[in-house]
Design an enzyme around this catalytic site. Sequence first.
Site, PDB file in Angstrom:
ATOM      1  N   ARG A   1      -8.466  -1.181   3.886  1.00 40.51           N
ATOM      2  CA  ARG A   1      -7.083  -1.020   3.465  1.00 40.51           C
ATOM      3  C   ARG A   1      -6.292  -0.295   4.543  1.00 40.51           C
ATOM      4  O   ARG A   1      -6.842   0.377   5.402  1.00 40.51           O
ATOM      5  CB  ARG A   1      -6.958  -0.368   2.098  1.00 40.51           C
ATOM      6  CG  ARG A   1      -7.537   0.989   1.927  1.00 40.51           C
ATOM      7  CD  ARG A   1      -7.576   1.403   0.455  1.00 40.51           C
ATOM      8  NE  ARG A   1      -6.274   1.552  -0.164  1.00 40.51           N
ATOM      9  CZ  ARG A   1      -5.945   0.986  -1.329  1.00 40.51           C
ATOM     10  NH1 ARG A   1      -6.794   0.213  -1.963  1.00 40.51           N
ATOM     11  NH2 ARG A   1      -4.766   1.196  -1.855  1.00 40.51           N
TER      12      ARG A   1
ATOM     13  N   LYS B   1       0.181   3.883  -5.679  1.00 38.16           N
ATOM     14  CA  LYS B   1       1.265   3.699  -6.639  1.00 38.16           C
ATOM     15  C   LYS B   1       1.418   4.922  -7.540  1.00 38.16           C
ATOM     16  O   LYS B   1       2.529   5.266  -7.930  1.00 38.16           O
ATOM     17  CB  LYS B   1       0.991   2.460  -7.481  1.00 38.16           C
ATOM     18  CG  LYS B   1       1.411   1.188  -6.770  1.00 38.16           C
ATOM     19  CD  LYS B   1       1.286   0.008  -7.703  1.00 38.16           C
ATOM     20  CE  LYS B   1       0.195  -0.891  -7.225  1.00 38.16           C
ATOM     21  NZ  LYS B   1      -0.091  -2.019  -8.058  1.00 38.16           N
TER      22      LYS B   1
ATOM     23  N   GLU C   1      -1.062  -5.761  -9.356  1.00 40.76           N
ATOM     24  CA  GLU C   1      -0.896  -5.342 -10.741  1.00 40.76           C
ATOM     25  C   GLU C   1       0.574  -4.941 -10.889  1.00 40.76           C
ATOM     26  O   GLU C   1       1.063  -4.131 -10.104  1.00 40.76           O
ATOM     27  CB  GLU C   1      -1.805  -4.141 -11.014  1.00 40.76           C
ATOM     28  CG  GLU C   1      -1.818  -3.783 -12.466  1.00 40.76           C
ATOM     29  CD  GLU C   1      -2.706  -2.587 -12.795  1.00 40.76           C
ATOM     30  OE1 GLU C   1      -3.437  -2.095 -11.910  1.00 40.76           O
ATOM     31  OE2 GLU C   1      -2.636  -2.153 -13.956  1.00 40.76           O
TER      32      GLU C   1
HETATM   33  P1  ATP Z   1      -2.603   1.434  -5.003  1.00 41.55           P
HETATM   34  O1  ATP Z   1      -4.024   1.840  -4.875  1.00 41.55           O
HETATM   35  O2  ATP Z   1      -1.770   1.718  -3.817  1.00 41.55           O
HETATM   36  O3  ATP Z   1      -1.969   1.939  -6.233  1.00 41.55           O
HETATM   37  P2  ATP Z   1      -3.566  -1.056  -5.884  1.00 41.55           P
HETATM   38  O4  ATP Z   1      -4.715  -1.452  -5.065  1.00 41.55           O
HETATM   39  O5  ATP Z   1      -3.826  -0.497  -7.237  1.00 41.55           O
HETATM   40  O6  ATP Z   1      -2.621  -0.146  -5.051  1.00 41.55           O
HETATM   41  P3  ATP Z   1      -2.801  -3.690  -6.608  1.00 41.55           P
HETATM   42  O7  ATP Z   1      -1.533  -4.100  -7.240  1.00 41.55           O
HETATM   43  O8  ATP Z   1      -4.023  -3.746  -7.413  1.00 41.55           O
HETATM   44  O9  ATP Z   1      -2.566  -2.229  -6.047  1.00 41.55           O
HETATM   45  O10 ATP Z   1      -3.012  -4.431  -5.223  1.00 41.55           O
HETATM   46  C1  ATP Z   1      -2.749  -5.786  -4.965  1.00 41.55           C
HETATM   47  C2  ATP Z   1      -3.479  -6.203  -3.743  1.00 41.55           C
HETATM   48  O11 ATP Z   1      -3.045  -5.451  -2.625  1.00 41.55           O
HETATM   49  C3  ATP Z   1      -4.976  -5.971  -3.883  1.00 41.55           C
HETATM   50  O12 ATP Z   1      -5.654  -7.104  -3.375  1.00 41.55           O
HETATM   51  C4  ATP Z   1      -5.219  -4.756  -3.048  1.00 41.55           C
HETATM   52  O13 ATP Z   1      -6.511  -4.774  -2.518  1.00 41.55           O
HETATM   53  C5  ATP Z   1      -4.152  -4.885  -1.961  1.00 41.55           C
HETATM   54  N1  ATP Z   1      -3.808  -3.572  -1.422  1.00 41.55           N
HETATM   55  C6  ATP Z   1      -3.373  -2.506  -2.112  1.00 41.55           C
HETATM   56  N2  ATP Z   1      -3.216  -1.441  -1.291  1.00 41.55           N
HETATM   57  C7  ATP Z   1      -3.562  -1.867  -0.048  1.00 41.55           C
HETATM   58  C8  ATP Z   1      -3.625  -1.234   1.233  1.00 41.55           C
HETATM   59  N3  ATP Z   1      -3.292   0.044   1.395  1.00 41.55           N
HETATM   60  N4  ATP Z   1      -4.031  -1.974   2.288  1.00 41.55           N
HETATM   61  C9  ATP Z   1      -4.354  -3.257   2.134  1.00 41.55           C
HETATM   62  N5  ATP Z   1      -4.316  -3.906   0.967  1.00 41.55           N
HETATM   63  C10 ATP Z   1      -3.937  -3.225  -0.130  1.00 41.55           C
HETATM   64 MG    MG Z   2      -5.171  -1.714  -8.475  1.00 42.36          MG
END
Ligand code: ATP
Ligand code: MG
Length: 783
Positions: free
Chosen positions: A273, A283, A47
Amino acid sequence: MTVPSAKEQMPGGTPADSRNVDFIRRTINDDLNTGKHRQIVTRFPPEPNGFLHIGHAKSICLNFGIALEYGGICHLRFDDTDPAKEDTLFEESIQADVRWLGFDWKGKLFHASDYFETMYDCAIQLIRDGKAYVCSLSEAEIREYRGTVTEPGKPSPYRERSIDENLELFQKMRRGEFKNGEHVLRAKIDMASPNMKMRDPLLYRIRHVSHHMTGDTWCIYPMYDFAHPISDALECITHSLCTLEFENNRELYDWVVENLTLPSRPVQIEFARLNLNYTVMSKRRLLTLVEGKYVNGWDDPRLPTISGLRRRGYTPEAIRNFCESVGIAKANSVVDMAQLEYCIRDDLNTRAPRVLCVLKPLKVVIENWPEGKTEEIDAPYYPEDVPKEGSRKLTFSREVYIEQNDFMEEPPKGYHRLSPGAEVRLRYGYVIRCEDVIKDARGNVVELRCSYDPATGGGAAPEGRKVKGVIHWVSADHSSPAEVRLYDRLLTVPNPDAEKGEFTDYLNPDSLQVLSGCRIEAAVAGAAVGDRFQFERQGYFCVDPDSKPGNLVFNRIVTLRDSWAKQVQKTEDPPKPEPKKEKPKAEPRSVQADRPEISEKPLTPQQEERLNHYRLELGLPYEDALLLAQDPAVSKLFEDALARHDNAKGLANWINNELLRELKDRPVDALPFGGAELAELVVLMDDGTISSKIAKDVFADMLTGGGNPKAIVEKKDLRQMTDPAELQPVIDGILAANPDSVAKYRGGNDRLFGFFVGQVMKQTGGRANPELLNRLLRDALKG
Ligand code: ATP
Ligand code: MG
């Protein structure tokens, strides 16, 4: 003169073989074997509402890595369904980060918003099929009607609206005839489902907000759970990999793709994760730190963002190796920051040129060195055990700088660096002696007056005089000023969620320490932003973009060794390893499977002296030197042996690989022999009296009965047979006893050679000198 510096390499794709792969690759292998798919298509769907962090790197390495390994493709798709928080600036940084990590989406860059029109049509299709309805409950009411995990929900009073009414309302929603929150579109599934996600989930909501891609075209926006499966299916994604928190969403994902007419039927697979201790990764929290000015922007080298790690000096290889070492698991866990640091050390060890930089300079005037005289010294960029070449000139002159803490006016016992009247070697240069100490009015040491010994140039140590300390230095006139930024953990606690208060209460006040007035050797003056070096004895450093001509700024990427792990374990449970690591990799710091442990405690000054002496003067590899230096009794044994037999490498090998392994936790002082006997054993090996195999037997005797290796060799008649006249009859006898094997060998069966060697060794009790045996046996077999 060109300065080498550590540069990046591209990731390679290796096809996953079926033996040792994680559960995701196993599924993919099955799908290829059964013919379900012929080409693998994955996607990385960030995102665009912030910068990527190391957790995202894990997802990137997985999705793009799989595409590389299977000759497939990985799309980059911006999941931009929430217009309020998203921005093109973030999209640019995300693309730069993915590229920097070494991956390529090969032109397949998409936005969920590319499909808004199709998604709208999908919603209309669901309404027409009686599978979606416009609900006019408020947000709070919807939540209340949904029930709880233990109680079923109750149907919305709008659930039975007619298809026509739904169509009309939904079209009006799109035309902007309602305010935010007045209506939503919901799927009509099952208000009693044990899975809360299936209790008539929201598909669309009204948001009167401009979108960074579609402007004001839309005022209704699809929810993630609706948009994501449709996007995947439209792009013909074969495996939609996401993190574990989406496990409950899978049922809905499947419902969406099954109830719509779409070009493909992707499957969602979840994995754990990545979590790291002593830092924050969401984030939202990163945004708090950036917007609250706790750090200096998204690329602050203390942050676990990709841009922060890049600026700090991490390499893409180290991050990829780290992600691989963590593995793909089905259960969440926390990875120790030390594991990430291990990966960057491991990478830079073989890549970063070694240079000299004095962080806290103390001026030294060498009084017997003539004014204006200079001498160029050729100094290698890489130590012996790094298979790389290159060197630069260091200039030796009358005034040099050394590190303030390499001098002590009143040194404790065992301090081998500089003190009044004591001697120390300047790395690659001469041995100097401190003759006089100059202080300011307040009694601070501001300058040392020293003399140098001309007989000690070129690393030579004059007979009969041992100089244990080797310190780094730079010439005052042949060095440049530099600023060095030292970093430490971002947080003071491993997991702020386990503590009271806000995570910002646990920010480490010492996470950044800025040293100005450092001095860097001249060869580095022309270094470019991003170049990486090892500053000897200090750590790995990278040139920061804040550098100006004549005043380079360096970030410390990581220290040379981990002084954290042990301290940390005192205060917390050791971090659990991820269950079932699919690809076990060497653990940080385990040198060889059965070598003794390297202690993680910070070194005392005495230990550090010895470490430097063994490494720099005796030329031992780092780990060997460290094993010998960390225990005073081991150091003594080694040094006693070395005084009798000048083969540091041979002795170090023997102590580290044989002795310490046998001893386990028993103290070295309790051994029934000392350095003299150990030296004798290695002499016997080095002069060919016994083979290394026999040496192990002798050593076993020494361990149990003590005593002198020469006597053991004599008594047991273990001396190698090096006399052809003695060995030849044995060989002849063996050949005579095995005429069939001899015939087969002569008929072309070369592999029988090993059989004959074995027979001779057996008969001689392993004493036959291998080279001699080889030669005589070949001749004899020629016939
Ligand atoms: P955050 O929770 O850190 O704000 P998010 O999951 O909202 O991150 P996205 O931009 O939606 O961030 O994530 C893009 C991709 O990266 C998704 O497929 C998500 O599952 C993966 N991702 C995000 N954080 C992790 C993590 N800590 N370990 C592995 N994959 C991750
Ligand atoms: Mg997300």
